[in-house]
Design a protein around this motif. Structure first.
Motif, PDB file in Angstrom:
ATOM      1  N   GLN A 136      44.457  33.200  43.103  1.00 49.31           N
ATOM      2  CA  GLN A 136      46.183  32.989  43.167  1.00 49.31           C
ATOM      3  C   GLN A 136      46.410  32.248  41.989  1.00 49.31           C
ATOM      4  O   GLN A 136      47.546  32.435  41.673  1.00 49.31           O
ATOM      5  CB  GLN A 136      46.479  32.538  44.583  1.00 49.31           C
ATOM      6  CG  GLN A 136      46.278  33.615  45.624  1.00 49.31           C
ATOM      7  CD  GLN A 136      46.943  33.079  47.067  1.00 49.31           C
ATOM      8  OE1 GLN A 136      46.574  31.841  47.276  1.00 49.31           O
ATOM      9  NE2 GLN A 136      47.373  33.989  47.764  1.00 49.31           N
ATOM     10  N   ALA A 137      45.551  31.208  41.531  1.00 50.89           N
ATOM     11  CA  ALA A 137      46.008  30.479  40.440  1.00 50.89           C
ATOM     12  C   ALA A 137      45.825  30.929  39.038  1.00 50.89           C
ATOM     13  O   ALA A 137      46.334  30.510  38.131  1.00 50.89           O
ATOM     14  CB  ALA A 137      45.282  29.010  40.554  1.00 50.89           C
ATOM     15  N   ALA A 138      45.158  32.067  38.929  1.00 51.23           N
ATOM     16  CA  ALA A 138      44.597  32.488  37.712  1.00 51.23           C
ATOM     17  C   ALA A 138      45.836  33.414  37.182  1.00 51.23           C
ATOM     18  O   ALA A 138      46.849  34.087  37.857  1.00 51.23           O
ATOM     19  CB  ALA A 138      43.489  33.772  38.079  1.00 51.23           C
ATOM     20  N   GLU A 139      45.697  33.782  35.759  1.00 52.02           N
ATOM     21  CA  GLU A 139      46.910  34.428  35.164  1.00 52.02           C
ATOM     22  C   GLU A 139      46.727  35.749  35.428  1.00 52.02           C
ATOM     23  O   GLU A 139      47.652  36.565  35.529  1.00 52.02           O
ATOM     24  CB  GLU A 139      46.427  34.072  33.631  1.00 52.02           C
ATOM     25  CG  GLU A 139      47.604  34.491  32.950  1.00 52.02           C
ATOM     26  CD  GLU A 139      47.541  34.099  31.568  1.00 52.02           C
ATOM     27  OE1 GLU A 139      48.104  35.159  30.505  1.00 52.02           O
ATOM     28  OE2 GLU A 139      47.354  33.085  31.240  1.00 52.02           O
ATOM     29  N   GLU A 140      45.498  36.510  35.908  1.00 49.93           N
ATOM     30  CA  GLU A 140      45.189  37.546  36.131  1.00 49.93           C
ATOM     31  C   GLU A 140      44.406  37.811  37.364  1.00 49.93           C
ATOM     32  O   GLU A 140      43.089  37.695  37.547  1.00 49.93           O
ATOM     33  CB  GLU A 140      44.423  38.360  34.930  1.00 49.93           C
ATOM     34  CG  GLU A 140      44.944  38.660  33.578  1.00 49.93           C
ATOM     35  CD  GLU A 140      46.214  39.545  33.380  1.00 49.93           C
ATOM     36  OE1 GLU A 140      46.187  40.367  34.447  1.00 49.93           O
ATOM     37  OE2 GLU A 140      47.100  39.469  32.962  1.00 49.93           O
ATOM     38  N   PRO A 141      45.151  37.791  38.425  1.00 53.20           N
ATOM     39  CA  PRO A 141      44.326  37.642  39.775  1.00 53.20           C
ATOM     40  C   PRO A 141      43.460  38.917  40.095  1.00 53.20           C
ATOM     41  O   PRO A 141      42.470  38.290  40.662  1.00 53.20           O
ATOM     42  CB  PRO A 141      45.673  37.780  40.966  1.00 53.20           C
ATOM     43  CG  PRO A 141      46.812  37.365  40.086  1.00 53.20           C
ATOM     44  CD  PRO A 141      46.648  37.763  38.636  1.00 53.20           C
TER      45      PRO A 141
ATOM     46  N   SER B   5      41.446  40.474  38.075  1.00 53.63           N
ATOM     47  CA  SER B   5      40.398  39.945  37.176  1.00 53.63           C
ATOM     48  C   SER B   5      39.690  38.680  37.752  1.00 53.63           C
ATOM     49  O   SER B   5      38.122  38.936  38.003  1.00 53.63           O
ATOM     50  CB  SER B   5      40.737  39.489  35.734  1.00 53.63           C
ATOM     51  OG  SER B   5      39.684  39.301  35.007  1.00 53.63           O
TER      52      SER B   5
ATOM     53  N   LYS C 212      41.818  29.644  43.878  1.00 53.62           N
ATOM     54  CA  LYS C 212      41.193  30.128  42.394  1.00 53.62           C
ATOM     55  C   LYS C 212      42.025  31.432  41.952  1.00 53.62           C
ATOM     56  O   LYS C 212      42.564  31.612  40.800  1.00 53.62           O
ATOM     57  CB  LYS C 212      39.673  30.280  42.265  1.00 53.62           C
ATOM     58  CG  LYS C 212      39.324  30.281  40.731  1.00 53.62           C
ATOM     59  CD  LYS C 212      37.707  30.214  40.720  1.00 53.62           C
ATOM     60  CE  LYS C 212      37.299  30.594  39.221  1.00 53.62           C
ATOM     61  NZ  LYS C 212      35.976  30.503  39.306  1.00 53.62           N
TER      62      LYS C 212
END
Length: 72
Positions: free
Chosen positions: A38-43, A45, A36
């Motif tokens: 690594q897939a986030a736009e802002e890792p 955060s 989750k």
């Protein structure tokens, strides 16, 4: 951030460090949330939110006494 960097290093085979149990617990919690994060736009955060949720869950586990109606 140390737990995150450790998880990003590629090796997920971590030795348990008896002298730093808190860091080991945190690293295990971060490892579970890595997809989750690594897939986030802002890792970073996402890392902060995942860490907060893990700590909150652990704290509620500690303080929950399951005693009676909840009114001590």
């Amino acid at each position: 951030l140390a737990a995150y960097n450790s998880c990003c290093s590629g090796s997920l085979d971590f030795a348990f460090d008896e002298s730093d149990m808190q860091q080991c617990w945190l690293r295990n919690s971060v490892t579970k949330a890595m997809p989750k994060i690594q897939a986030a736009e802002e890792p970073i955060s996402a890392l902060i939110h995942a860490t907060y949720e893990s700590i909150k869950e652990q704290m509620f586990t500690i303080v929950n006494t399951d005693f009676g109606s909840g009114k001590l």
